[in-house]
Design a protein around this motif. Structure first.
Motif, PDB file in Angstrom:
ATOM      1  N   GLN A  79      -9.791   2.051   7.882  1.00 26.35           N
ATOM      2  CA  GLN A  79     -10.536   1.389   7.839  1.00 26.35           C
ATOM      3  C   GLN A  79     -11.502   1.374   7.255  1.00 26.35           C
ATOM      4  O   GLN A  79     -11.785   1.355   6.956  1.00 26.35           O
ATOM      5  CB  GLN A  79     -10.128   0.299   8.837  1.00 26.35           C
ATOM      6  N   THR A 106      -7.704  -5.450   9.397  1.00 25.65           N
ATOM      7  CA  THR A 106      -6.768  -4.881   8.675  1.00 25.65           C
ATOM      8  C   THR A 106      -7.227  -5.968   7.345  1.00 25.65           C
ATOM      9  O   THR A 106      -6.497  -5.052   6.166  1.00 25.65           O
ATOM     10  CB  THR A 106      -5.061  -5.327   9.498  1.00 25.65           C
ATOM     11  N   ILE A 119      -6.861  -3.204   3.954  1.00 30.85           N
ATOM     12  CA  ILE A 119      -7.911  -2.159   4.554  1.00 30.85           C
ATOM     13  C   ILE A 119      -7.644  -0.990   5.320  1.00 30.85           C
ATOM     14  O   ILE A 119      -7.803   0.877   5.415  1.00 30.85           O
ATOM     15  CB  ILE A 119      -8.930  -2.723   5.507  1.00 30.85           C
ATOM     16  N   PRO A 169     -12.781  -6.587   7.558  1.00 25.61           N
ATOM     17  CA  PRO A 169     -13.275  -5.533   8.114  1.00 25.61           C
ATOM     18  C   PRO A 169     -14.562  -6.110   8.993  1.00 25.61           C
ATOM     19  O   PRO A 169     -15.320  -4.814   8.340  1.00 25.61           O
ATOM     20  CB  PRO A 169     -13.321  -4.401   7.011  1.00 25.61           C
TER      21      PRO A 169
END
Lengths: 242, 67
Positions: free
Chosen positions: B40, A183, B31, A186
């Protein structure tokens, strides 16, 4: 009367003897107070009416989600509320004198990329605050120490599996990154992109806690970090702000 | 190349960040949401595209989720 009702009655009696909490105190308590919640700390910035409306609206939407299971509308509304909560009070002007821009030196597929997050991610076996570092919950009480402190750069090897990663950050609810490091870090997806030939990855990737002394970060620490990455032939940096 | 959430888009403007992708996500999920691998990956791909395509400083692009 059930046992739960008896407790409720007792609690109500105790509360009645105390000063009632004002709405201003209630919304303010989300900001490192009695109801500290880093996901909703912006409620402290709303006036009473706006905070009350926001809470009522979110609760109504939660009731809908319980039945429908559709989170999209709730997520979108929460983003809107968060944007309003952090909206600058004055028109935004650049706070720096220049905007350096370095073009890519060649095709992206030939660039060596390093990932760096401000989200406080680290390898479980390499806690930047030592083996007895505070938990996420404990870090909230240390927010002033973090903001005065010097940031530490955590190094995370490119092949580190996500289950080895965790996070701590007194400015946002890092339980999210504990559940899923991608999150805010990445690396899983960048490894996939590299496997497809989209980009090359450096051997090391990085993380720090963005809740830190911004002056020390800008003037002392970040230049050293940039030198460290350049020495490892990093061409581009992928920064995730939190 | 930097990724910011919408709530902090103004910070990227203040700092004149060279290349910024802005995502419509909540704080702590820059993300994408927990477990949403497709979202993501789409954000990462969009960031890499901006890295390739930006030709001037302070380039800012808002991520548009696939519909």
């Amino acid at each position: 009367m059930s046992e739960a009702d008896e407790h409720h009655t007792e609690d109500t009696g105790a509360d009645a003897a105390e000063q009632p909490m004002t709405m201003a105190a209630f919304r303010g308590s989300f900001y490192y107070g009695e109801h500290a919640d880093l996901q909703f700390k912006y409620l402290a910035e709303f006036d009473d009416t706006r905070a009350a409306d926001a809470i009522a609206e979110v609760l109504a939407m939660v009731g809908e989600v319980v039945d429908t299971g559709d989170l999209d509308a709730l997520r979108s509304r929460l983003v809107e509320l968060q944007v309003a909560g952090y909206a600058p009070s004055e028109p935004v002007e650049p706070s720096v004198d220049d905007a350096p821009f370095t073009p890519l030196s060649g095709p992206l597929a030939e660039q060596r990329l390093a990932l760096i997050t401000a989200g406080g991610v680290f390898d479980r076996d390499d806690d930047p605050m030592g083996p007895d570092g505070p938990t996420q919950e404990e870090s909230l009480a240390l927010i002033k120490d973090f903001l005065r402190g010097t940031p530490t750069l955590s190094t995370i090897a490119v092949d580190t599996p996500p289950e080895r990663l965790t996070a701590r950050h007194p400015g946002y609810d890092a339980r999210t990154a504990q559940r899923d490091p991608d999150t805010v870090f990445p690396l899983t997806h960048l490894r996939a992109a590299a496997a497809e030939g989209r980009v090359q990855l450096a051997d090391e990737h990085y993380a720090f806690t963005g809740a830190t002394s911004q002056r020390r970060l800008e003037q002392q620490v970040a230049p050293r970090w940039a030198e460290h990455m350049a020495a490892r032939e990093v061409d581009v940096v992928f920064l995730v702000a939190t | 190349m930097s990724v910011f959430i919408r709530a902090f888009e103004h910070r990227a403007v203040q700092l004149q960040v060279p290349r910024t992708l802005v995502t419509p996500h909540l704080m702590g999920r820059t993300i994408g949401p927990v477990g949403d691998r497709a979202r993501q990956r789409a954000v990462v791909d969009a960031a890499l595209e901006l890295l390739e395509e930006a030709t001037t400083g302070a380039a800012l692009r808002r991520f548009a989720p696939p519909t």
